[in-house]
Design a protein around this motif. Structure first.
Motif, PDB file in Angstrom:
ATOM      1  N   ASP B 250     -19.400  13.959 -21.956  1.00 22.84           N
ATOM      2  CA  ASP B 250     -19.895  13.770 -20.799  1.00 22.84           C
ATOM      3  C   ASP B 250     -18.850  14.102 -19.138  1.00 22.84           C
ATOM      4  OD1 ASP B 250     -21.943  15.121 -21.944  1.00 22.84           O
ATOM      5  OD2 ASP B 250     -23.576  12.295 -21.664  1.00 22.84           O
ATOM      6  N   SER B 251     -19.463  14.425 -18.382  1.00 18.77           N
ATOM      7  CA  SER B 251     -18.616  14.669 -17.257  1.00 18.77           C
ATOM      8  C   SER B 251     -19.377  14.742 -16.258  1.00 18.77           C
ATOM      9  CB  SER B 251     -17.238  15.644 -17.126  1.00 18.77           C
ATOM     10  OG  SER B 251     -17.722  16.853 -16.964  1.00 18.77           O
ATOM     11  N   ASN B 252     -19.086  14.261 -14.801  1.00 16.09           N
ATOM     12  CA  ASN B 252     -19.101  14.234 -13.097  1.00 16.09           C
ATOM     13  C   ASN B 252     -18.109  15.363 -12.681  1.00 16.09           C
ATOM     14  OD1 ASN B 252     -22.249  13.137 -13.157  1.00 16.09           O
ATOM     15  ND2 ASN B 252     -20.677  11.294 -13.716  1.00 16.09           N
ATOM     16  N   VAL B 253     -18.173  16.238 -12.256  1.00 17.64           N
ATOM     17  CA  VAL B 253     -17.114  17.000 -11.931  1.00 17.64           C
ATOM     18  C   VAL B 253     -17.114  16.705  -9.826  1.00 17.64           C
ATOM     19  CG1 VAL B 253     -15.664  19.073 -11.694  1.00 17.64           C
ATOM     20  CG2 VAL B 253     -16.887  18.292 -13.446  1.00 17.64           C
ATOM     21  N   LEU B 254     -16.825  16.347  -9.406  1.00 23.29           N
ATOM     22  CA  LEU B 254     -16.503  16.599  -7.479  1.00 23.29           C
ATOM     23  C   LEU B 254     -15.358  17.602  -6.912  1.00 23.29           C
ATOM     24  CD1 LEU B 254     -17.087  12.951  -7.311  1.00 23.29           C
ATOM     25  CD2 LEU B 254     -18.870  14.208  -6.491  1.00 23.29           C
ATOM     26  N   SER B 255     -15.377  18.367  -5.635  1.00 28.71           N
ATOM     27  CA  SER B 255     -14.608  19.039  -5.780  1.00 28.71           C
ATOM     28  C   SER B 255     -14.624  18.517  -4.026  1.00 28.71           C
ATOM     29  CB  SER B 255     -15.320  21.107  -5.745  1.00 28.71           C
ATOM     30  OG  SER B 255     -15.339  21.422  -6.500  1.00 28.71           O
ATOM     31  N   GLY B 256     -12.636  19.256  -4.134  1.00 30.66           N
ATOM     32  CA  GLY B 256     -12.282  19.107  -2.643  1.00 30.66           C
ATOM     33  C   GLY B 256     -10.852  18.930  -2.296  1.00 30.66           C
ATOM     34  N   LYS B 257      -9.776  18.590  -1.271  1.00 27.26           N
ATOM     35  CA  LYS B 257      -9.017  19.123  -0.920  1.00 27.26           C
ATOM     36  C   LYS B 257      -8.097  18.206  -0.772  1.00 27.26           C
ATOM     37  CE  LYS B 257      -7.335  22.633   2.280  1.00 27.26           C
ATOM     38  NZ  LYS B 257      -6.768  23.343   1.753  1.00 27.26           N
ATOM     39  N   LEU B 258      -7.055  17.989  -1.712  1.00 33.98           N
ATOM     40  CA  LEU B 258      -5.737  16.992  -1.589  1.00 33.98           C
ATOM     41  C   LEU B 258      -5.617  16.899  -0.304  1.00 33.98           C
ATOM     42  CD1 LEU B 258      -3.725  17.431  -4.623  1.00 33.98           C
ATOM     43  CD2 LEU B 258      -4.966  14.967  -3.500  1.00 33.98           C
ATOM     44  N   GLN B 259      -5.735  14.757   0.415  1.00 32.87           N
ATOM     45  CA  GLN B 259      -5.181  14.692   1.511  1.00 32.87           C
ATOM     46  C   GLN B 259      -3.813  14.302   1.733  1.00 32.87           C
ATOM     47  OE1 GLN B 259      -7.273  14.812   4.963  1.00 32.87           O
ATOM     48  NE2 GLN B 259      -7.985  16.788   3.269  1.00 32.87           N
ATOM     49  N   GLY B 260      -2.845  14.897   1.900  1.00 35.62           N
ATOM     50  CA  GLY B 260      -1.241  14.171   1.722  1.00 35.62           C
ATOM     51  C   GLY B 260      -1.039  14.246   0.703  1.00 35.62           C
ATOM     52  N   GLY B 279      -2.298  10.885 -11.177  1.00 33.06           N
ATOM     53  CA  GLY B 279      -1.336  12.221 -10.715  1.00 33.06           C
ATOM     54  C   GLY B 279      -1.664  13.394 -11.721  1.00 33.06           C
ATOM     55  N   ASN B 280      -1.576  14.615 -11.498  1.00 29.73           N
ATOM     56  CA  ASN B 280      -1.494  15.405 -12.266  1.00 29.73           C
ATOM     57  C   ASN B 280      -0.529  16.813 -11.650  1.00 29.73           C
ATOM     58  OD1 ASN B 280      -2.333  18.580 -13.289  1.00 29.73           O
ATOM     59  ND2 ASN B 280      -4.199  17.594 -13.652  1.00 29.73           N
ATOM     60  N   GLU B 281       0.392  17.415 -12.915  1.00 27.79           N
ATOM     61  CA  GLU B 281       1.376  17.495 -12.947  1.00 27.79           C
ATOM     62  C   GLU B 281       1.269  19.145 -12.405  1.00 27.79           C
ATOM     63  OE1 GLU B 281       3.370  18.513 -16.775  1.00 27.79           O
ATOM     64  OE2 GLU B 281       2.068  16.285 -16.760  1.00 27.79           O
ATOM     65  N   HIS B 282       0.149  19.607 -12.189  1.00 26.21           N
ATOM     66  CA  HIS B 282      -0.634  20.895 -12.274  1.00 26.21           C
ATOM     67  C   HIS B 282      -0.896  21.445 -10.782  1.00 26.21           C
ATOM     68  CE1 HIS B 282       1.187  22.263 -16.313  1.00 26.21           C
ATOM     69  NE2 HIS B 282       0.018  21.507 -16.670  1.00 26.21           N
ATOM     70  N   VAL B 283      -1.321  19.647  -9.626  1.00 24.46           N
ATOM     71  CA  VAL B 283      -2.072  19.915  -9.026  1.00 24.46           C
ATOM     72  C   VAL B 283      -0.453  19.646  -7.540  1.00 24.46           C
ATOM     73  CG1 VAL B 283      -3.363  18.955  -7.591  1.00 24.46           C
ATOM     74  CG2 VAL B 283      -3.864  19.013  -9.602  1.00 24.46           C
ATOM     75  N   GLY B 284      -0.541  21.278  -6.803  1.00 21.54           N
ATOM     76  CA  GLY B 284       0.539  20.426  -5.616  1.00 21.54           C
ATOM     77  C   GLY B 284      -0.119  19.987  -4.492  1.00 21.54           C
ATOM     78  N   ASP B 285       1.108  19.895  -3.978  1.00 24.23           N
ATOM     79  CA  ASP B 285       0.242  18.970  -1.750  1.00 24.23           C
ATOM     80  C   ASP B 285      -0.560  19.971  -1.731  1.00 24.23           C
ATOM     81  OD1 ASP B 285       2.307  17.205  -2.822  1.00 24.23           O
ATOM     82  OD2 ASP B 285       3.454  17.541  -1.741  1.00 24.23           O
ATOM     83  N   GLY B 286      -1.676  19.280  -0.565  1.00 26.11           N
ATOM     84  CA  GLY B 286      -2.602  20.313  -0.336  1.00 26.11           C
ATOM     85  C   GLY B 286      -3.234  20.769  -1.234  1.00 26.11           C
ATOM     86  N   ALA B 287      -3.940  20.829  -1.912  1.00 27.21           N
ATOM     87  CA  ALA B 287      -4.393  21.763  -2.902  1.00 27.21           C
ATOM     88  C   ALA B 287      -5.433  21.688  -3.348  1.00 27.21           C
ATOM     89  CB  ALA B 287      -3.480  22.106  -4.156  1.00 27.21           C
ATOM     90  N   SER B 288      -6.595  22.479  -3.252  1.00 30.84           N
ATOM     91  CA  SER B 288      -7.985  22.143  -3.669  1.00 30.84           C
ATOM     92  C   SER B 288      -7.720  21.790  -5.000  1.00 30.84           C
ATOM     93  CB  SER B 288      -9.092  23.877  -3.799  1.00 30.84           C
ATOM     94  OG  SER B 288      -8.677  24.698  -2.343  1.00 30.84           O
ATOM     95  N   VAL B 289      -8.905  20.718  -5.538  1.00 33.81           N
ATOM     96  CA  VAL B 289      -8.989  20.336  -6.848  1.00 33.81           C
ATOM     97  C   VAL B 289     -10.569  19.481  -7.274  1.00 33.81           C
ATOM     98  CG1 VAL B 289      -6.605  19.059  -6.401  1.00 33.81           C
ATOM     99  CG2 VAL B 289      -8.723  17.651  -5.797  1.00 33.81           C
ATOM    100  N   LEU B 369      -7.434  13.978 -11.826  1.00 23.72           N
ATOM    101  CA  LEU B 369      -7.839  15.145 -10.817  1.00 23.72           C
ATOM    102  C   LEU B 369      -7.784  16.756 -11.088  1.00 23.72           C
ATOM    103  CD1 LEU B 369      -7.403  15.571  -7.923  1.00 23.72           C
ATOM    104  CD2 LEU B 369      -4.568  14.620  -7.866  1.00 23.72           C
ATOM    105  N   LEU B 370      -7.501  17.615 -11.177  1.00 25.79           N
ATOM    106  CA  LEU B 370      -7.682  17.953 -12.301  1.00 25.79           C
ATOM    107  C   LEU B 370      -7.412  19.637 -11.254  1.00 25.79           C
ATOM    108  CD1 LEU B 370     -10.860  17.630 -14.400  1.00 25.79           C
ATOM    109  CD2 LEU B 370      -8.333  17.056 -15.176  1.00 25.79           C
ATOM    110  N   PRO B 371      -6.679  21.052 -11.851  1.00 22.66           N
ATOM    111  CA  PRO B 371      -6.578  21.808 -10.913  1.00 22.66           C
ATOM    112  C   PRO B 371      -7.707  22.513 -10.520  1.00 22.66           C
ATOM    113  CG  PRO B 371      -5.488  22.007 -12.825  1.00 22.66           C
ATOM    114  CD  PRO B 371      -6.212  20.279 -12.920  1.00 22.66           C
ATOM    115  N   ALA B 372      -8.010  23.209  -9.574  1.00 24.88           N
ATOM    116  CA  ALA B 372      -9.624  24.171  -9.227  1.00 24.88           C
ATOM    117  C   ALA B 372      -9.140  25.552 -10.147  1.00 24.88           C
ATOM    118  CB  ALA B 372      -9.718  24.201  -7.729  1.00 24.88           C
TER     119      ALA B 372
END
Lengths: 275, 373
Positions: B250-260, B279-289, B369-372
């Motif tokens: 089971d999982s709780n998922v929230l969406s947002g935007k990386l700060q910094g 960290g997640n190597e598939h997520v870049g700075d400032g990305a939606s996650v 942290l998961l890529p959107a």
């Protein structure tokens, strides 16, 4: 259960009563009015009757065996086809099935007769003196009856083959079995109930064959049914006709009993029924 | 495309039992399997997990030889088997519907692969006896499959595989037809056989619990490609995509935007600032996650609680459901979304009524942290 009463009355009137009448006629002499077994005695002591009995059994048994040999590969082939292709091919089998037995018999005369298509072709290739006796003998009878009976054998077997659990065949293949082995140790044994059912249908129908042997057979290819017809129409001996009928009926019942036995007990041991 | 690149111990240098080398499968215009690379190591219990239509059955059929790949090669025991028919691949397979021959006795069923291999009668007797011993059914040799229960029939079909030592045993949802209790029993039984006999097993299922219980390694399929591969631990605790996170557990998922910077793991969401230390190597700075936290990692606290957790959110209890051993609480966040909290049942657990204000708290290391998309 009252709703089947009309049917019961109907069946009693048109089936049971006539049957009892036949039974009565076979043991009560029309001339003396006495209870007698003389007609059965005549049946089992006269060469003619025994010969006809033998012919009937021969044609029935050999006809059933030949039908099975021809029908099984057809059924196997049909079961392998896509549903769409199978329904077209099934039509090809049903077409002659829906055609009158008389029409078919005459068609065979055109094809197999002395001046028929087959013999014309043979003469064309091998010369005027070559002719094959394809009609008015046992061969002609077999061609006719097997052609008649094939659908009765094909359909039970196709249904069985289609219902077989294909993952059993797949499992056997993965275990290293060749196609031949899969057929003989799995597919064929599992189809035996259908083979028995088809054989039953065919042999019972063949026992009562009448038109085809009369039209395509020779002098000696006389079936019990032809004999009954002869006694009623030509000899006007109703007692004898009834006796022959009763023998034929008992014989059919005997075969029916034997084959249902084989079907039930034999092939799988006692299989418990689930659910 | 995403290819499995898990950390591997030294074992990987050994020859794999099965290697699907960049195989793909097209049915007309439909892609059943995108080019995928998959190795089954000798002696491992590998589970192919995925929803129906994810390509897992295609993988199984490609290994078994029931279909040929559109591209790529299939290697079994170092032999190129791409065009080898199923009967010559030396595999074993366990089916969901057992696939036992109904007209043969249990003994004859288990003896079948040996008879195909022309093993002597004495040897057949010995090996069938051993195999039935292994699955703990030594006394049913004379019976017909129909006289056995579903669980027993499946044991026989496993014995039928074990008896001829195939290179690998393929299992296609073998417990799917059994009821829950029996299924759990058989899971342990399969695990025991695997540990005892060190056979290589490839197990196909859509049941994530089964996969987590039995596998050395799980390969998760989604939409005809490998979504993620790894140990059950990795897949459960370090899912790399939203799909993996949602499919296992089971999982709780929230969406947002990386700060910094991405490595700081600070995410602005509609319910407030949340922190992840993963960290997640598939997520870049400032990305939606997407952010994911497991229900069992969330704590349920009174609203005024001063806690030391990196993440804390105000919420209102919507419902509480007891599952016996665990209790699930559903709480509404300030943006209207619902979060699930799972706790172990304790007699003196602090209960919150429906409508009560609570504080949900969890640590930064439990927040993934998961890529959107």
């Amino acid at each position: 259960m009252y709703f089947i009463l009309p049917l019961l009355i109907y069946m009693a009137a048109v089936f049971l009563l006539p049957l009892l009448f036949v039974l009565f006629t076979s043991v009560v002499s029309e001339t003396s009015g006495q209870l007698t077994l003389e007609f059965f005695e005549r049946f089992f002591t006269h060469g003619l009757y025994l010969r006809v009995l033998k012919t009937t059994l021969e044609i029935s048994l050999i006809g059933t065996a030949l039908t099975l040999l021809i029908a099984y590969p057809i059924a196997y082939y049909l079961a392998k086809q896509t549903p769409k292709r199978r329904s077209y091919l099934t039509l090809l089998i049903l077409l002659p099935f829906y055609t009158s037995i008389l029409v078919k018999a005459f068609a065979f005369m055109v094809v197999l007769g002395y001046n028929g298509v087959v013999n014309d072709a043979i003469r064309l290739v091998l010369g005027e003196d070559f002719v094959l006796p394809l009609l008015f003998n046992r061969f002609g009878v077999m061609i006719g009856v097997v052609h008649d009976m094939v659908p009765f054998m094909v359909f039970p077997i196709v249904i069985n083959l289609l219902a077989q659990n294909s993952s059993i065949h797949k499992a056997a293949e993965i275990m290293g079995a060749t196609r031949t082995r899969i057929f003989w140790s799995i597919i064929f044994p599992l189809s035996l109930p259908a083979v028995a059912a088809g054989s039953l249908l065919v042999i019972i129908r063949l026992m009562g064959q009448f038109v085809t042997p009369a039209l395509l057979g020779g002098r000696t290819d006389i079936m019990m049914s032809n004999l009954i017809s002869f006694h009623i129409k030509d000899a006007l001996d109703w007692n004898m006709a009834a006796a022959v009928s009763i023998v034929l009926l008992l014989l059919s019942c005997l075969i029916l009993l034997a084959l249902t036995r084989v079907r039930g007990a034999q092939l799988f041991g006692e299989q418990p029924r689930h659910g | 495309m995403y290819i499995a690149h898990h950390q591997v111990p030294a074992g990987d240098t050994a020859q794999p039992k099965v290697w699907l080398e960049n195989v793909s499968k097209q049915y007309g215009s439909v892609t059943a399997l995108q080019p995928s690379d998959l190795k089954v190591r000798s002696g491992e219990f590998l589970t192919i997990l995925g929803p129906s239509g994810s390509g897992k059955s295609t993988v199984l059929n490609l290994i078994a030889g029931m279909t040929n790949p559109t591209a790529g090669r299939v290697w079994i025991d170092g032999r190129d088997c791409t065009n080898v028919p199923p009967s010559k691949r030396g595999l074993g397979m366990v089916f969901q519907n057992y696939a036992l021959m109904p007209h043969m006795s249990v003994f004859e069923n288990v003896a079948f692969p040996l008879r195909v291999r022309r093993v002597t009668e004495a040897e057949i007797k010995r090996r069938v006896g051993e195999a039935l011993e292994l699955v703990r059914l030594p006394s049913v040799a004379g019976r017909k499959p129909a006289e056995l229960s579903g669980g027993q029939q499946q044991r026989i079909s496993i014995a039928r595989c074990l008896v001829y030592n195939p290179a690998i045993i393929l299992m296609d949802e073998p417990l799917g037809a059994l009821d829950k209790k029996l299924r759990e029993e058989m899971q342990l039984e399969l695990k025991r056989l695997h540990v005892e006999l060190k056979v290589t097993a490839l197990y196909v299922t859509h049941d994530q619990e089964e996969a987590l219980t039995m596998s050395d390694r799980i390969v998760l399929f989604n939409g005809g490609r490998i979504e993620q591969a790894g140990t059950p631990h990795e897949l459960y605790f370090r899912p790399r995509t939203l799909f993996s996170a949602k499919f296992l557990g089971d999982s709780n998922v929230l969406s947002g935007k990386l700060q910094g910077r991405a490595q700081d793991g600070l995410v602005e969401t509609p319910v407030g600032l949340l922190r992840s230390s993963n960290g997640n190597e598939h997520v870049g700075d400032g990305a939606s996650v997407h952010l994911m936290v497991r229900p069992e990692n969330v704590l349920l606290l009174p609203p005024d609680n001063k806690h030391e957790y990196a993440n804390g959110l105000e919420a209102m209890v919507v419902d509480t459901i007891s599952f016996g051993g665990v209790i699930k609480t559903f709480a509404r966040l300030s943006d209207g979304s619902t979060m699930t909290v799972q706790e172990l049942t304790r007699a003196r657990r602090q209960a919150f009524d429906r409508g009560a204000r609570v504080r949900l708290a969890w640590q930064a290391e439990d927040m993934l942290l998961l890529p959107a998309a």
